[in-house]
Design a protein around this motif. Structure first.
Motif, PDB file in Angstrom:
ATOM      1  N   ARG A 133       3.890   1.631   2.636  1.00 47.59           N
ATOM      2  CA  ARG A 133       4.919   2.573   2.228  1.00 47.59           C
ATOM      3  C   ARG A 133       4.358   3.989   2.197  1.00 47.59           C
ATOM      4  O   ARG A 133       3.231   4.216   1.763  1.00 47.59           O
ATOM      5  N   GLU A 134       5.193   4.938   2.626  1.00 52.77           N
ATOM      6  CA  GLU A 134       4.776   6.335   2.716  1.00 52.77           C
ATOM      7  C   GLU A 134       4.790   7.013   1.347  1.00 52.77           C
ATOM      8  O   GLU A 134       5.748   6.875   0.591  1.00 52.77           O
ATOM      9  N   PHE A 135       3.735   7.764   1.066  1.00 55.83           N
ATOM     10  CA  PHE A 135       3.652   8.573  -0.155  1.00 55.83           C
ATOM     11  C   PHE A 135       3.015   9.906   0.229  1.00 55.83           C
ATOM     12  O   PHE A 135       1.858  10.190  -0.092  1.00 55.83           O
ATOM     13  N   PRO A 136       3.747  10.747   0.982  1.00 58.30           N
ATOM     14  CA  PRO A 136       3.155  11.976   1.522  1.00 58.30           C
ATOM     15  C   PRO A 136       2.788  12.981   0.437  1.00 58.30           C
ATOM     16  O   PRO A 136       3.606  13.319  -0.409  1.00 58.30           O
ATOM     17  N   LEU A 137       1.570  13.466   0.494  1.00 60.65           N
ATOM     18  CA  LEU A 137       1.081  14.438  -0.484  1.00 60.65           C
ATOM     19  C   LEU A 137       1.247  15.878  -0.003  1.00 60.65           C
ATOM     20  O   LEU A 137       0.947  16.802  -0.745  1.00 60.65           O
ATOM     21  N   ASP A 138       1.711  16.066   1.229  1.00 68.49           N
ATOM     22  CA  ASP A 138       1.950  17.411   1.753  1.00 68.49           C
ATOM     23  C   ASP A 138       2.902  17.315   2.937  1.00 68.49           C
ATOM     24  O   ASP A 138       3.260  16.216   3.368  1.00 68.49           O
ATOM     25  N   ILE A 139       3.322  18.454   3.458  1.00 69.69           N
ATOM     26  CA  ILE A 139       4.319  18.468   4.524  1.00 69.69           C
ATOM     27  C   ILE A 139       3.797  17.858   5.813  1.00 69.69           C
ATOM     28  O   ILE A 139       4.536  17.225   6.573  1.00 69.69           O
ATOM     29  N   LYS A 140       2.511  18.017   6.092  1.00 71.03           N
ATOM     30  CA  LYS A 140       1.963  17.417   7.304  1.00 71.03           C
ATOM     31  C   LYS A 140       2.014  15.895   7.218  1.00 71.03           C
ATOM     32  O   LYS A 140       2.324  15.214   8.204  1.00 71.03           O
ATOM     33  N   ARG A 149      -6.572   7.543  12.740  1.00 72.48           N
ATOM     34  CA  ARG A 149      -7.802   7.693  13.517  1.00 72.48           C
ATOM     35  C   ARG A 149      -7.921   9.092  14.137  1.00 72.48           C
ATOM     36  O   ARG A 149      -9.028   9.568  14.374  1.00 72.48           O
ATOM     37  N   GLN A 150      -6.789   9.732  14.396  1.00 65.72           N
ATOM     38  CA  GLN A 150      -6.795  11.087  14.943  1.00 65.72           C
ATOM     39  C   GLN A 150      -6.470  12.129  13.868  1.00 65.72           C
ATOM     40  O   GLN A 150      -6.056  13.244  14.178  1.00 65.72           O
ATOM     41  N   GLN A 151      -6.689  11.752  12.628  1.00 65.36           N
ATOM     42  CA  GLN A 151      -6.294  12.607  11.508  1.00 65.36           C
ATOM     43  C   GLN A 151      -6.877  14.012  11.613  1.00 65.36           C
ATOM     44  O   GLN A 151      -6.172  15.006  11.399  1.00 65.36           O
ATOM     45  N   GLU A 197       0.845  -1.202   0.000  1.00 62.79           N
ATOM     46  CA  GLU A 197       0.000   0.000   0.000  1.00 62.79           C
ATOM     47  C   GLU A 197       0.874   1.244   0.000  1.00 62.79           C
ATOM     48  O   GLU A 197       1.827   1.346   0.770  1.00 62.79           O
ATOM     49  N   TYR A 198       0.553   2.207  -0.858  1.00 63.33           N
ATOM     50  CA  TYR A 198       1.155   3.531  -0.822  1.00 63.33           C
ATOM     51  C   TYR A 198       0.085   4.495  -0.311  1.00 63.33           C
ATOM     52  O   TYR A 198      -0.994   4.592  -0.895  1.00 63.33           O
ATOM     53  N   ALA A 199       0.403   5.183   0.783  1.00 63.48           N
ATOM     54  CA  ALA A 199      -0.601   6.037   1.420  1.00 63.48           C
ATOM     55  C   ALA A 199       0.014   7.323   1.927  1.00 63.48           C
ATOM     56  O   ALA A 199       1.214   7.394   2.218  1.00 63.48           O
ATOM     57  N   SER A 200      -0.828   8.338   2.041  1.00 61.63           N
ATOM     58  CA  SER A 200      -0.452   9.620   2.627  1.00 61.63           C
ATOM     59  C   SER A 200      -1.184   9.773   3.948  1.00 61.63           C
ATOM     60  O   SER A 200      -2.397   9.533   4.023  1.00 61.63           O
ATOM     61  N   MET A 201      -0.464  10.178   4.987  1.00 64.14           N
ATOM     62  CA  MET A 201      -1.059  10.230   6.314  1.00 64.14           C
ATOM     63  C   MET A 201      -2.166  11.275   6.432  1.00 64.14           C
ATOM     64  O   MET A 201      -2.960  11.238   7.375  1.00 64.14           O
ATOM     65  N   THR A 202      -2.238  12.221   5.499  1.00 62.36           N
ATOM     66  CA  THR A 202      -3.294  13.234   5.528  1.00 62.36           C
ATOM     67  C   THR A 202      -4.443  12.906   4.574  1.00 62.36           C
ATOM     68  O   THR A 202      -5.375  13.697   4.434  1.00 62.36           O
ATOM     69  N   CYS A 203      -4.390  11.764   3.929  1.00 64.46           N
ATOM     70  CA  CYS A 203      -5.402  11.374   2.935  1.00 64.46           C
ATOM     71  C   CYS A 203      -6.624  10.788   3.640  1.00 64.46           C
ATOM     72  O   CYS A 203      -6.522   9.759   4.304  1.00 64.46           O
ATOM     73  N   PRO A 204      -7.808  11.415   3.515  1.00 64.75           N
ATOM     74  CA  PRO A 204      -9.000  10.896   4.190  1.00 64.75           C
ATOM     75  C   PRO A 204      -9.436   9.532   3.663  1.00 64.75           C
ATOM     76  O   PRO A 204      -9.967   8.717   4.407  1.00 64.75           O
ATOM     77  N   HIS A 205      -9.190   9.272   2.375  1.00 66.08           N
ATOM     78  CA  HIS A 205      -9.538   7.959   1.813  1.00 66.08           C
ATOM     79  C   HIS A 205      -8.651   6.877   2.410  1.00 66.08           C
ATOM     80  O   HIS A 205      -9.108   5.751   2.656  1.00 66.08           O
ATOM     81  N   CYS A 206      -7.384   7.220   2.660  1.00 65.86           N
ATOM     82  CA  CYS A 206      -6.468   6.268   3.303  1.00 65.86           C
ATOM     83  C   CYS A 206      -6.927   5.979   4.729  1.00 65.86           C
ATOM     84  O   CYS A 206      -6.884   4.838   5.194  1.00 65.86           O
ATOM     85  N   THR A 217      -3.332   8.529  -3.720  1.00 66.05           N
ATOM     86  CA  THR A 217      -3.405   7.629  -2.571  1.00 66.05           C
ATOM     87  C   THR A 217      -4.847   7.379  -2.170  1.00 66.05           C
ATOM     88  O   THR A 217      -5.688   8.254  -2.341  1.00 66.05           O
ATOM     89  N   PRO A 218      -5.150   6.174  -1.676  1.00 61.04           N
ATOM     90  CA  PRO A 218      -4.228   5.051  -1.588  1.00 61.04           C
ATOM     91  C   PRO A 218      -4.071   4.353  -2.940  1.00 61.04           C
ATOM     92  O   PRO A 218      -4.982   4.342  -3.751  1.00 61.04           O
ATOM     93  N   THR A 219      -2.903   3.779  -3.158  1.00 60.76           N
ATOM     94  CA  THR A 219      -2.651   2.901  -4.302  1.00 60.76           C
ATOM     95  C   THR A 219      -2.107   1.590  -3.758  1.00 60.76           C
ATOM     96  O   THR A 219      -1.252   1.593  -2.871  1.00 60.76           O
ATOM     97  N   PHE A 220      -2.604   0.483  -4.284  1.00 55.73           N
ATOM     98  CA  PHE A 220      -2.208  -0.835  -3.810  1.00 55.73           C
ATOM     99  C   PHE A 220      -1.639  -1.660  -4.958  1.00 55.73           C
ATOM    100  O   PHE A 220      -2.023  -1.489  -6.120  1.00 55.73           O
ATOM    101  N   PHE A 221      -0.727  -2.561  -4.603  1.00 58.74           N
ATOM    102  CA  PHE A 221      -0.233  -3.556  -5.549  1.00 58.74           C
ATOM    103  C   PHE A 221      -0.443  -4.930  -4.919  1.00 58.74           C
ATOM    104  O   PHE A 221       0.032  -5.185  -3.812  1.00 58.74           O
ATOM    105  N   ILE A 222      -1.175  -5.784  -5.618  1.00 63.37           N
ATOM    106  CA  ILE A 222      -1.393  -7.155  -5.151  1.00 63.37           C
ATOM    107  C   ILE A 222      -0.606  -8.076  -6.072  1.00 63.37           C
ATOM    108  O   ILE A 222      -0.963  -8.265  -7.241  1.00 63.37           O
ATOM    109  N   ASN A 223       0.513  -8.600  -5.572  1.00 62.42           N
ATOM    110  CA  ASN A 223       1.443  -9.375  -6.402  1.00 62.42           C
ATOM    111  C   ASN A 223       1.773  -8.620  -7.687  1.00 62.42           C
ATOM    112  O   ASN A 223       1.863  -9.198  -8.777  1.00 62.42           O
ATOM    113  N   GLY A 224       1.931  -7.305  -7.573  1.00 63.77           N
ATOM    114  CA  GLY A 224       2.317  -6.477  -8.709  1.00 63.77           C
ATOM    115  C   GLY A 224       1.179  -5.836  -9.462  1.00 63.77           C
ATOM    116  O   GLY A 224       1.395  -4.895 -10.227  1.00 63.77           O
TER     117      GLY A 224
END
Length: 223
Positions: A102-109, A137-139, A67-76, A194-201
């Motif tokens: 894996r981290e994929f930050p979309l902004d400084i936060k 959960r505390q986003q 999983e590639y996610a951004s900690m500020t992404c509400p969908h994540c 984000t989020p983007t996922f790879f399942i066995n590629g």
């Protein structure tokens, strides 16, 4: 979008992240700058990155989800709360799936949140997932309010001192590694949201449901 040092510093002061003012700009990705992604091989996804992978589940599992996610992404955050626990219970805890975050930050936060998770957990993957879950959960608290104050509180709850939190958020080497891994994901894997996922590629973009994951995973377990 590439943020210049001046814009980066201004953004830090506006968001309350003055503690990390001195860091060089992180290369943030906007969807407009990247062509539509093509399917990537599992080998491309599995290649070593700058930071050690944070993963749950056995290394020899039949299926690997990245999983590639951004900690500020509400969908994540929604995926983390509604779908991931089911995947963990059904597939990870039973040894069928190895799950890599894996981290994929979309902004400084988002970058600051990822840095804090790494500093708290160090090489402890279960702890990393627990801290990441807390941040998701505390986003609303730490993204929409005083970011530095809230991240400091979370860091202290996890056992860090004020000085350790500040040192973490000033860690240029850590930020550079996050940026390098994001660049690889963008340039090679064509991750652009984000989020983007790879399942066995195989790539899945967006907040997929548990049933959608199951339809992808189950045939791979039988083959």
């Amino acid at each position: 979008m590439i943020i210049t040092r001046r814009a980066f510093t201004t953004m830090l002061s506006l968001t309350g992240l003055a503690a990390v003012t001195g860091l060089s700009p992180l290369r943030f990705i906007s969807e407009a700058m990247i062509p539509e992604a093509m399917a990537q091989s599992a080998a491309d996804v599995a290649k070593p990155v700058s930071l050690p992978d944070m993963a749950l589940g056995p290394k020899d599992a039949a299926v690997t989800i990245t999983e590639y996610a951004s900690m500020t992404c509400p969908h994540c955050a929604a995926f983390n709360e509604q779908v991931f626990p089911k995947i963990k219970s059904e597939y990870i805890d039973t040894g069928k799936v190895r799950y890599i975050f894996r981290e994929f930050p979309l902004d400084i936060k988002a970058a600051a949140g990822s840095m804090l998770s790494r500093c708290i957990a160090k090489d402890d993957a279960p702890k990393y997932f627990a801290v990441t879950d807390m941040l998701f959960r505390q986003q609303n608290d730490w993204v929409l309010k005083n970011t530095t104050e809230t991240l400091t509180r979370i860091g202290k709850q996890a056992g860090l001192t004020q000085q350790q939190v500040e040192a973490c958020l000033k860690d240029q080497a850590l930020l550079d590694k996050i940026a390098a891994d994001q660049k690889y994901a963008s340039d090679v894997l064509k991750v652009d949201s984000t989020p983007t996922f790879f399942i066995n590629g195989e790539k899945i973009k967006g907040e997929a449901s548990f049933d959608e994951f199951a339809k992808k995973i189950n045939p791979l377990l039988k083959s």
